[in-house]
Each structure stands twice: as C-alpha cells, then as structure tokens.
Design a protein around this motif. Structure first.
Motif, mmCIF file in Angstrom:
data_model
loop_
_atom_site.group_PDB
_atom_site.id
_atom_site.type_symbol
_atom_site.label_atom_id
_atom_site.label_comp_id
_atom_site.label_asym_id
_atom_site.label_seq_id
_atom_site.Cartn_x
_atom_site.Cartn_y
_atom_site.Cartn_z
ATOM 1 N N ARG A 151 3.668 -0.991 -8.210
ATOM 2 C CA ARG A 151 3.120 0.218 -7.590
ATOM 3 C C ARG A 151 1.600 0.137 -7.641
ATOM 4 N N SER A 152 0.967 0.482 -6.539
ATOM 5 C CA SER A 152 -0.491 0.463 -6.469
ATOM 6 C C SER A 152 -1.075 1.565 -7.345
ATOM 7 N N SER B 91 -2.410 4.162 -6.477
ATOM 8 C CA SER B 91 -2.049 5.482 -5.936
ATOM 9 C C SER B 91 -0.571 5.801 -6.121
ATOM 10 N N GLU C 231 1.991 3.972 -4.822
ATOM 11 C CA GLU C 231 2.820 3.534 -3.708
ATOM 12 C C GLU C 231 3.525 2.224 -4.043
#
Length: 418
Positions: A220-221, A223, A225
């Motif tokens: 997951r980034s 942010s 995502e």
C-alpha cells in the motif's frame, strides 16, 4: 485402426464430462482418473466454456476447450478473444487430423462470433503456426541469489512511506480483482481474470487433488492505496551445516507502480531463511534486476515464447491498438486458414490512433498472418523477421518503418497461463 471418418468430433455435455476429463489427463500425462471432488471443481470451472471431444467407439480420445477472454492491446484497449486451452490428442490417435478438425471448427466459430483474435499458451512450439498463430509475448524467469544481491539484510520496509502487509485468502479475493483490472488496462498482453480464477488461486475452489496455501502480501502506498500484490511459496531446505537454504517461488506478482514492484521484490529478498527467490514468469524487460544493487544476482533461468495470438480480423486488430509514430504502411497478409487474408493500408496519426482499410495499392510488406500476430503486440521486430526470411520487404525500408510504427517502448507481458 479406426478411419478418420468414423471418429466423431462433437461438443461435450454433462454426461460426457468425466470421460473428457480422463482424456485430458491422459493427454497431459497426469493420473487418468480424477476424484469426484476434482471433477466437480473442473465441471464448475468449465461450465460456461466450449468443450469439444473426439470420440472413437464412444471413448474420448482428444480434447479441446475454448472460452471468452479479453486481451489488452497496445494503448490499453481490450479486444474480445477466443482463448484456446485443454488441447490434447491421446497417444493412440495421433496423426489423424483430430486437432485440425477441432481447431478449424473453433476458429471459424470465433470469426463468426466477432472475436478479434484467438489466443493460447503453447506447450510445444511447432504445432500452432500451421493454424495461423504466432508467438506474441515472451516470458522470462529470474533466480535471485539473495546474499549476493547487495540488499540490506536488515531491511524493514519501504522507504517511500508505503507498507507491505501479509494477507489472508479472503482479503486477496476482495482486493485482487480491482488491482488486476488496473494492471490489465495499462499493459499490452495481459488477459482478464474472472471470479472463478481468484477462487481457484486462493483455494476456495480446488481444481487439483492437493492444495497448499501460499503466502500473500500487499503493498500500500503512503496514501493507503493498494498498488501491488504477490503470491508465493517457500520450500524447506537446510544444508548439512544447519544453514537455511530455502527458496521463495513467486506464483504471481502484479503491480501498478514501480514503487510497489520495488517494495515487493525487496520484501521477498528480506524473508528470513530465504537465500534464493524465483521470480515466476515476467516480461523480459522486467525491472527486477534494476531493483538490486547488484543486478548480476538475478540470473535468467528461463526464457521462452508464451502467449500465442491468431488474428481473426486484421482491420479490427490494427485499429484496436495505438502506434509509436505517424506513418502509412501497406501490408499483404497471407492466411492459409482463409479467415482474414488480404491487402490492407495502415494509417497511423500523430496522436497514436490507427485506421486500417482494404486496398489495391502496392504492398510495402508481405507476411503470413502468424507473423503479423508476432508484431501486433509490439514484441517482435519486422527487421528481425525480414532477416530471417519470415517477412518480405516489397519496398526498401518497409520493415524499419513497420518497427517504428509497431514496436513498443516496454515489451508486452501475459502473467497468466490458461
């Protein structure tokens, strides 16, 4: 020996499925008879597919399956494809034209349905060219020598603010489809995965007699995502001096950003006791070696043709993809199967869009439909094929112009087998 005329080629219904499945296992040199559980799983998996068998005195001696598929062309558009699989002929019935009968019927039906291409993964190279298929993608597997890679053995996670977490199978079924859909919209050669694919991959539906649950991890980034996911297994191998010599084998790794790819490869190389990582099938220009301080630690252990394509509609296929440059090219396409041969003018504009129309103009390049398939996804070079005598230049420089139009900056990739 039974004559060809006495061998019946016909669709397979519910009552004939177990016999068809036995012939399929026989052709692939697997244990002939499957358990009732496996037969039911395969019946469910193939329920919506087109199953065909050849029958000699009531016994299935050849198998063939096709099903609807979506294939991503250069530029991100998808085209309807006729996916061909489960192709076998029992060793007692080879060289009797059974495959030709089944293939010709299937391709004609696919053309009638409006499929743009047919696809398959070829177990053997020499078979499918005679039906107009050409190798359109290449698969490469690396084996990473982890201690030699130069990565910090104390690596604790991505340095970009993202994170890697382990997943359970039910989480993979929730998060995987959307991530894969993003990938296939951006990479030529990728095919769709339906709900049953995810059920089979995560063990919710058992296609084979044995099942070992793999590990799953997600990136997951910063942010939050989801940008990458990997499925892998690890063996249990120790040396004589009680040193761990385990290998992590990637079943699949998909990512929609370089950051996700980097994080997942670094994660795999950081697992305690793992000294080798097998990458599974990747594109030949995959970024994996470049993510290692010492790229030589990633040695190519397999490289071969992978996805084969058979173009059924030249106009729609060439108009579905985008082009790297503006230009015009007249192609003389020969199709021994009689499905889509002819002479066509390809016009590519500055914005990458292409149009294709039949023409009577002089040809610039002459080629078989299978060679056009090898060029269509951007992986092969017309100059290379011309040097090998598989493409003929009717105008000097036409092969170089074809490469300027058709070749892509990144090579196409099909991550799946079917």
């Amino acid at each position: 020996m039974t004559s060809r005329a006495d061998i019946e080629v016909r669709p397979v219904d519910e009552t004939g499925f177990a016999d068809w499945n036995r012939a399929l296992n026989t052709g692939f040199l697997r244990e002939p008879h499957s358990s009732d559980e496996v037969i039911e799983a395969r019946r469910k998996r193939f329920a919506s597919h087109r199953l065909v068998g050849a029958f000699d005195a009531g016994r299935c001696v050849a198998t063939f399956r096709s099903f609807p598929q979506e294939l991503t062309a250069v530029g991100g558009r998808t085209v309807p494809a006729d996916a061909v699989s489960s192709v076998t002929v029992s060793p007692t019935h080879r060289r009797r034209g059974l495959l030709s009968r089944m293939m010709e019927q299937d391709l004609a039906a696919a053309k009638e349905r409006g499929d743009v291409v047919a696809t398959l993964i070829a177990a053997e190279y020499p078979i499918y060219g005679r039906y107009g298929f050409g190798p359109a993608t290449t698969t490469t597997e690396w084996t990473v020598d982890v201690p030699r890679s130069g990565l910090d053995a104390r690596w604790a996670g991505p340095e970009d603010g993202g994170r890697v977490d382990l997943l359970d199978p039910e989480d993979v079924r929730k998060l995987g489809p959307e991530l894969h859909d993003r990938l296939r919209r951006s990479r030529p050669g990728v095919i769709d995965r339906d709900e049953l694919w995810w059920q089979l991959d995560t063990g919710a539906l058992r296609f084979h007699g044995t099942w070992t649950e793999p590990f799953y991890a997600v990136y997951r980034s910063a942010s939050g995502e989801v940008e990458g996911m990997v499925s892998y297994t690890v063996d249990d191998h120790w040396g004589d001096a009680k040193q761990p010599l385990n290998t992590a084998s990637v079943r699949w790794l998909i990512a929609v950003s370089p950051a996700a790819e980097r994080a997942l490869w670094h994660y795999l190389c950081s697992i305690d006791w793992v000294v080798k990582v097998k990458s599974g099938g990747r594109a030949p220009d995959d970024l994996l070696p470049l993510f290692l301080p010492d790229p030589r630690a990633a040695a190519v252990t397999t490289q071969a043709d992978w996805l084969w394509v058979r173009i059924l509609d030249v106009v729609r296929a060439l108009e579905a993809r985008t082009y790297e440059a503006a230009g015009s090219l007249v192609l003389e396409v020969t199709d021994g199967g009689g499905l889509t041969g002819g002479r066509y003018r390809l016009e590519a504009s500055e914005d990458g869009a292409g149009s294709c129309t039949p023409t009577d103009a002089n040809a610039d390049l002459s080629l078989e439909v299978g060679e056009l398939a090898a060029l269509w996804l951007g992986d092969e070079s017309a100059v290379r094929l011309a040097a090998a005598g598989r493409v003929r230049e009717e105008r000097a420089g036409a092969a170089r112009q074809a490469d300027a139009l058709l070749r892509t900056s990144r090579r196409p990739w099909c991550p799946d087998v079917f």
